[in-house]
Structures are given as C-alpha cells and as structure tokens.
Motif scaffolding. Structure first.
Motif, short mmCIF file in Angstrom:
data_model
loop_
_atom_site.label_atom_id
_atom_site.label_comp_id
_atom_site.label_asym_id
_atom_site.label_seq_id
_atom_site.Cartn_x
_atom_site.Cartn_y
_atom_site.Cartn_z
N VAL A 453 86.87 33.08 75.45
CA VAL A 453 86.28 32.04 76.29
C VAL A 453 85.19 31.31 75.50
N LEU A 454 85.27 29.97 75.54
CA LEU A 454 84.28 29.14 74.86
C LEU A 454 83.30 28.60 75.88
N LEU A 455 82.03 28.87 75.67
CA LEU A 455 80.99 28.39 76.59
C LEU A 455 80.25 27.21 75.99
N ARG A 456 80.00 26.20 76.79
CA ARG A 456 79.13 25.11 76.34
C ARG A 456 77.67 25.59 76.41
N PRO A 457 76.75 24.83 75.83
CA PRO A 457 75.34 25.26 75.88
C PRO A 457 74.78 25.35 77.30
N ASP A 458 75.43 24.68 78.27
CA ASP A 458 74.96 24.78 79.65
C ASP A 458 75.64 25.92 80.40
N GLY A 459 76.40 26.75 79.69
CA GLY A 459 76.98 27.94 80.30
C GLY A 459 78.28 27.69 81.04
#
Ligand SMILES: Cc1cc2nc3c(=O)[nH]c(=O)nc-3n(C[C@H](O)[C@H](O)[C@H](O)COP(=O)(O)OP(=O)(O)OC[C@H]3O[C@@H](n4cnc5c(N)ncnc54)[C@H](O)[C@@H]3O)c2cc1C
Length: 484
Positions: A453-459
């Motif tokens: 799973v790839l998370l953006r900096p905002d979660g």
C-alpha cells in the motif's frame, strides 16, 4: 532568515494570509519540505476569545501523524466520540476504527498557539499586524500588498484569512450559499443552582427546543446555547445580561448564571467558494467555506485542507509535482466541504422547533440505535469516512489508513516528516528513484489486509497491489518522475 535570493526570484515561495489554525497548519506542512514560507496576520496579538472547539478523530490522527498530539493532549479534555450529529444523545457506536476515537475539547486560542509555535519551530516566518489588502499575479509569482503600502513577492499565495477573506474577494471568486437565517449566543459560565435542578429543567425544554442547551463543561462551569433573536445589537459583543434575558424567556429562570469565561454570537450562514484556486493563488479553511458550527467541524475542515494542500504545493515549489497534482486540491477538498455544508444544513433543520422537523429528529434518534447508522454519522462528522476519488479500485483506495501496528511501532510514527510511504508486506517492492520523496517499510506482519500500500503524505491510500510496474505508474502519478 532565509538565504538571500537572486533579484529575479521572489524571496518567498509561499505567502499565507492569516495565521488562524488553517494558515498555521499549512505553514508547518510546507516547512516540512523546506518551502520558504511567510505568514501575514492582520491582528497584532493572538486571538483571546476563549471558545472551546472540538478536535475530531481525523484531526487527532493528523496531529499524531506529525508527532504533535502529545503536545496538544495536555491542553485539552477528552470526551466520548458521541452525540455529534445534531447533538442527538446516543452513546458512541461500536467499531470505530481508530486509535484516537474521542473528541478533544480545547480552547481555540490554545490550539492556534500550538500550531503557530510548531510552524515557527519548523522555520516559518510569521509577521503580525500585517493585513493583506491587494494582490496581483503574473506568470512568475504574486505581488501582495499590505495595508501600509508595503509590497511583498512570492511564487504562490494562499488565503487562509477566514470567512470574510480579503484574498477571496480580491480574486473575485464567488461565495454563493445561504445568508444567516438565525443567530445564536454561546458561552461558558458558572451557575447558581444545583446540577439536578438544571438537568430536570433542561431535559424538559429540550424535548421541543433544540436551539437551547445548558450542559456541564468543567468543574462548576456550564456551556450555554440560546437563540440570539431579539437581544442586543448584532454589531456589539454579547453580554451576560443577553444570556440571562434569553434563559428567562425560554426556561423561566436564568439559573443564576454568572462569571462568564467567554461569550460569543454566531450565525448559520452557509457558503462555498466557487473555486479554490486561481492560478497562483489558493483558498483554504473558512476562506473557502463557512457553515454553522453544529457538529464542530469548521476548524477541523480547515486543518484538513492544509494537510491536503501542503505537500502538493510543496511539490510544485520543489519542482517535482506532476502537472495536475495541485488541481487535485480542489477536486478532492471542495466535495468534502460540500458534504460538510450539507450535513450542517441537515443538522440545522433537526434543531427546528417545527413539528415536522421534530418528528424527523425523533425518527433519526430511533434509527441511530442501529450501530451502522450511528457509525455512519460519526464517520461523516469526524472525517474518517472520507474517500477521495482516485478512480476504480478496492474500497480502501482513496481512504485514510488507520494508525496500524507495524514492526517499528505504529504507522503514524513513520509519517512525521510529511513524506509518502510504501508499506510492503511482500518484501519484494521498492520505491526506487522516488526514495527522496517516499519512505519504504517492509513489514510482512503489518495489520493490513493487502500486499502493498502506497500512502500519500496526508495518509490517504494512493495505490494498493503487488506489481512493481503498476506501483511505479502510481508513484509517477502522485510523486512525479523519479530522481535517478
Ligand atoms: C461558536 C463557534 C464554535 C465553533 N466550534 C468549533 C468546533 O468545535 N470545532 C471546529 O472544528 N470548528 C468550530 N468552529 C469553527 C472554527 O472556529 C473556524 O472554522 C476556524 O477558526 C477557521 O479557521 P481558519 O484558520 O480557516 O480561519 P480563522 O480562524 O478565521 O483565521 C483567519 C485568520 O486570518 C486573519 N486575517 C483575516 N483577514 C486578513 C488579512 N486581510 N490579512 C492577513 N490576515 C487576515 C484573521 O485575523 C485570522 O487570524 C466554531 C465556530 C464558532 C463561531
């Protein structure tokens, strides 16, 4: 001070108008990426009106993601995550999927101060007593004019300057919606009669009168809400006498209220900016949306706007943002605000004393006995139910990931630097040439039911899968071309 710049280059990357919670949070998010930030605040002193606001679950999660929660918690009071929707008194639903499943009541000036301090510690400059009165933009940047005639130059400007936003007006961005229909008085004060007596009278009145409450808000202190209609001058701050007058009119007694901690007046105007971005100028927080405070969502919404915008604007400034990234700020956040406006409209109707509205309220009160209904409404108000539209994919795509246990402790502890994160249960994936923007954690035991799973900096979840090529397409989509 920031290093000297060449003559052609603006001295700031981003100027933010307004050092409210939205502006301060955004400044901090930008500083995580070394963006040169100047915050201009028209007031010379921080706000002093001691209004208690509630930080909801998603905002608490965001604070945990940046390592701020431990600093904030001692200043607030934890309350159960319940009775948010139209103040319908129900216990918290079962199955709230968060480590931070409570409401934190905290004085607004305190949370503002903590966020401002955080931004300054990270290197943001804050100048007080500087009201933005003019702006002009061109291909290279924005010229911002202050009330004293000084002109400042930056590459981008963000209006975090509240509901009456000067930036929004200067842009000519429409702010359609409904004007205030009713006004209310809200405050905290001590009472002169026993608690039991208050409880009986209040319960009786609230059977039909929802725009009224008197409820404990600390040792010997009560939170009071009454309609404002008919008392005092709208232009003047409310007085204790106004509250007494309204209490007597509704309850037949003023409960001996005295020693107010704070008193405020607010309306139920509901408006949404037509656009969140005009070229190099963006709007966030109350500057982009206003609605009645029912459910306590405005500050939370603004802080969450800042989280969504910060890394995208930083990516633009740093030069790695994919073309459309900055536009996703509006496409993701405007519908969220639209939904909040809608739920406050619905809640406002449920406060009406009209028989029809009362009947709907009774029906909803019954329906909330179903845990799924109760949970759905809680997820709406606390913003943990948000799913951004990232295209077709599993339900988790576009949602936030809760703070899972991972082998290094907890997931949010790995997000303090505001970077992306690849959580890889297969131990076969890699972030390759994106490692300057995206961290990597191989953890086959992580408590999430997907391989990678790839998370953006905002979660928020930007990709799910186990195919390296597919992952790289998504890394490019969100984080631009790889560095090497
Ligand atoms: C009674 C009441 C209760 C509330 N309770 C809650 C709650 O429980 N939970 C919640 O989430 N929200 C609550 N809210 C809403 C919340 O207070 C706001 O949504 C929040 O303050 C918005 O933050 P902001 O930073 O976007 O704007 P603001 O807080 O309005 O900050 C804007 C800043 O910009 C500055 N400014 C304005 N014009 C200029 C200019 N031209 N140049 C430079 N600076 C400028 C202002 O001085 C101000 O400091 C409540 C509101 C009310 C009225």
């Amino acid at each position: 001070m920031y290093p000297a710049q060449s003559i052609a280059e603006p001295p700031y990357d981003v100027i933010i108008a307004g050092c409210g919670p939205t502006g301060a949070m955004l400044a901090a998010e930008l500083r995580l990426h070394d963006v040169r930030v100047l915050v201009l605040e028209k007031e010379t002193q921080p706000a002093s009106a001691v209004r208690i606001v509630g930080l909801h679950i998603r905002s608490l999660e965001l604070m945990a993601m940046r390592g701020l929660l431990d600093r904030i918690l001692p200043h607030g009071r934890r309350r159960p995550a319940s009775a948010f929707f139209a103040a319908i008194a129900k216990p918290a639903p079962r199955g709230v999927d968060s480590r931070y499943a409570y409401l934190l009541g905290i004085p607004q000036p305190v949370i503002e101060r903590l966020l401002e301090e955080h931004a300054i510690e990270l290197g943001a400059q804050v100048r007080r007593g500087c009201a933005v009165v003019g702006l002009e933009q061109d291909d290279e940047g924005v010229t911002v004019e202050l009330a004293d005639g000084e002109k400042l130059r930056s590459r981008y400007l963000v209006g975090g300057d509240g509901g009456r936003s000067t930036v929004r007006k200067l842009l000519g961005v429409g702010f359609p919606g409904e004007p205030a229909r009713t006004e209310s008085l809200m405050g905290e004060m001590e009472v002169g009669v026993p608690q039991e007596q208050i409880a009986v009278t209040v319960a009786e009145i609230r059977e039909t009168h929802q725009r009224f409450w008197l409820r404990p808000a600390g040792v010997g202190v009560y939170s009071v809400l009454v309609p404002a209609a008919g008392v005092s001058d709208r232009a003047e701050p409310p007085t204790l006498e106004d509250f007494k007058h309204q209490l007597r009119a509704i309850a037949g007694t003023d409960f001996g209220v005295h020693s107010p901690r704070w008193l405020s007046r607010f309306g139920d105007a509901t408006r949404l900016a037509e656009r969140y971005r005009v070229d190099r100028v963006l709007l966030a927080g109350d500057a982009a949306h206003i609605h009645p405070p029912i459910g306590g969502q405005g500050l939370n919404l603004g802080v969450q706007d800042a989280f969504n915008l910060g890394w995208k604007l930083a990516a633009r400034v740093r030069g790695w943002a994919p073309d459309a990234l900055l536009d996703t700020y509006q496409t993701e956040r405007r519908p969220v605000a639209e939904a909040v406006l809608d739920n406050t409209r619905a809640q406002t109707e449920l406060l009406s004393t009209e028989p029809g509205a009362q009947a709907v309220r009774r029906l909803l009160t019954e329906l909330m006995d179903f845990d799924e209904v109760n949970l759905h409404l809680l997820e709406k108000i606390t913003a943990i139910g948000i799913r951004y539209d990232f295209g077709a994919g599993p339900d988790l795509l576009g949602r936030r990931l809760p703070d899972l246990d991972v082998k290094q402790g907890n997931l949010y502890g790995l997000l303090h630097r505001g970077r992306g994160l690849l959580l890889d249960r297969t131990e076969r994936l890699t972030v390759g040439g994106w490692s300057d923007r995206v961290d990597y954690l191989a953890d086959p035991t992580a408590a999430v039911d997907v391989p990678g799973v790839l998370l953006r900096p905002d979660g928020h979840v930007a990709w799910i899968g186990e195919d390296q090529r597919d992952l790289e397409d998504h890394l490019t989509r969100w984080f631009g071309r790889q560095a090497h």
